[in-house]
Design a protein around this motif. Structure first.
Motif, PDB file in Angstrom:
ATOM      1  N   ALA A  15      -3.899 -29.609  66.490  1.00  0.00           N
ATOM      2  CA  ALA A  15      -3.074 -30.865  66.434  1.00  0.00           C
ATOM      3  C   ALA A  15      -1.812 -30.706  67.614  1.00  0.00           C
ATOM      4  O   ALA A  15      -1.409 -31.408  68.518  1.00  0.00           O
ATOM      5  CB  ALA A  15      -2.762 -31.341  65.323  1.00  0.00           C
ATOM      6  N   GLY A  16      -1.089 -29.559  67.214  1.00  0.00           N
ATOM      7  CA  GLY A  16       0.090 -29.391  68.269  1.00  0.00           C
ATOM      8  C   GLY A  16      -0.518 -29.021  69.582  1.00  0.00           C
ATOM      9  O   GLY A  16       0.218 -29.608  70.647  1.00  0.00           O
ATOM     10  N   LEU A  17      -1.334 -28.305  69.811  1.00  0.00           N
ATOM     11  CA  LEU A  17      -1.820 -28.156  71.281  1.00  0.00           C
ATOM     12  C   LEU A  17      -2.305 -29.411  71.795  1.00  0.00           C
ATOM     13  O   LEU A  17      -2.414 -29.670  73.150  1.00  0.00           O
ATOM     14  CB  LEU A  17      -3.253 -27.191  71.030  1.00  0.00           C
ATOM     15  CG  LEU A  17      -2.972 -25.750  70.674  1.00  0.00           C
ATOM     16  CD1 LEU A  17      -4.243 -24.985  70.746  1.00  0.00           C
ATOM     17  CD2 LEU A  17      -1.867 -25.024  71.882  1.00  0.00           C
ATOM     18  N   LEU A  18      -2.645 -30.464  71.116  1.00  0.00           N
ATOM     19  CA  LEU A  18      -2.980 -31.876  71.547  1.00  0.00           C
ATOM     20  C   LEU A  18      -1.866 -32.627  71.982  1.00  0.00           C
ATOM     21  O   LEU A  18      -1.571 -33.800  72.228  1.00  0.00           O
ATOM     22  CB  LEU A  18      -3.999 -32.817  70.773  1.00  0.00           C
ATOM     23  CG  LEU A  18      -5.459 -32.244  70.714  1.00  0.00           C
ATOM     24  CD1 LEU A  18      -6.083 -32.692  69.632  1.00  0.00           C
ATOM     25  CD2 LEU A  18      -6.156 -32.229  71.916  1.00  0.00           C
ATOM     26  N   GLY A  19      -0.652 -32.114  71.526  1.00  0.00           N
ATOM     27  CA  GLY A  19       0.882 -32.787  71.542  1.00  0.00           C
ATOM     28  C   GLY A  19       1.066 -33.590  70.603  1.00  0.00           C
ATOM     29  O   GLY A  19       2.198 -34.320  70.700  1.00  0.00           O
ATOM     30  N   MET A  20       0.517 -33.296  69.108  1.00  0.00           N
ATOM     31  CA  MET A  20       0.818 -34.304  68.248  1.00  0.00           C
ATOM     32  C   MET A  20       2.167 -33.962  67.585  1.00  0.00           C
ATOM     33  O   MET A  20       2.336 -32.649  67.443  1.00  0.00           O
ATOM     34  CB  MET A  20      -0.263 -34.149  67.309  1.00  0.00           C
ATOM     35  CG  MET A  20      -1.545 -34.972  67.355  1.00  0.00           C
ATOM     36  SD  MET A  20      -2.685 -35.136  66.139  1.00  0.00           S
ATOM     37  CE  MET A  20      -4.222 -35.478  66.987  1.00  0.00           C
TER      38      MET A  20
END
Length: 220
Positions: free
Chosen positions: A63-68
């Motif tokens: 999720a973080g790698l997706l920018g969330m």
């Protein structure tokens, strides 16, 4: 002690260290790569490896790698969203030695082919520490705009960087200097109180003896 130390961050749970911290590591890594992530090789260490699956650490990191953000309700759906956005990823275990038990190593490739190797730790309460970039020690929290300059260990590079920041009225909060060996590869890490102009970061990239410049911005 502040309120965050007592109650922790606003987040999608269950754990501030294994979930919120993992999201923050992913977001920080995406910013350091400075482009969309196309492929991620992810290696969990210690507690992340032992209990991360049950805490949703894997989904949180993606999720973080997706920018969330840490409070995004779509964090549990990050695998599906990654597939839709063309982010490929693999997970494995690793022994990183004497590091925090909530640690991860990632080899990231961006959509243009840019590469980044990163080691990061979730240190509790949703706080993180970026420990290594491309094999060199860095140690910064992601709480400040941060400039990372990889350069040859030669006289003058620290002066060039700090003089540029002074010229742009950017105050240095902390500065760390590391080197592999005398005359070899070195790195300087400067946490700053203000954002650094993009043109100034580009200027640094063209200085003789500077090998790579990475900028961590708090701006989206």
């Amino acid at each position: 002690m502040n309120l965050l130390d007592i109650i922790g961050p606003v987040m999608v749970g269950p754990s501030s260290s294994h979930t919120a911290g993992a999201v923050k590591i992913g977001r920080a890594s995406r910013k350091l790569l400075a482009e969309e992530v196309a492929n991620a090789e992810i290696f969990f260490h210690g507690s992340f490896l032992a209990t991360g699956k049950g805490h949703g650490t894997d989904k949180a990191l993606i999720a973080g790698l997706l920018g969330m953000e840490v409070d995004d309700p779509d964090i549990p759906n990050s695998y599906v969203l990654a597939k839709e956005r063309g982010l490929n990823f693999t997970f494995a275990g690793i022994d990183l030695g004497d590091v925090h038990p909530n640690s991860v190593k990632m080899n990231l490739t961006g959509v243009t082919g840019r590469n980044l190797e990163i080691v990061a730790s979730s240190t509790g309460g949703g706080q993180i520490l970026i420990c290594e970039l491309d094999g060199l020690t860095v140690n910064f929290s992601g709480e400040y705009p941060t400039l990372i300059v990889h350069n040859l260990d030669q006289p003058g590079h620290v002066t060039e960087v700090t003089s540029m920041l002074a010229h742009k009225s950017v105050n240095i909060a902390t500065i760390q200097l590391y080197r592999e060996s005398r005359g070899g590869n070195a790195v300087m890490v400067l946490e700053c109180d203000q954002e650094i102009p993009k043109a100034s970061v580009k200027w640094l990239e063209h200085l003789e003896g500077v090998l790579k410049v990475t900028y961590y911005s708090l701006a989206e």
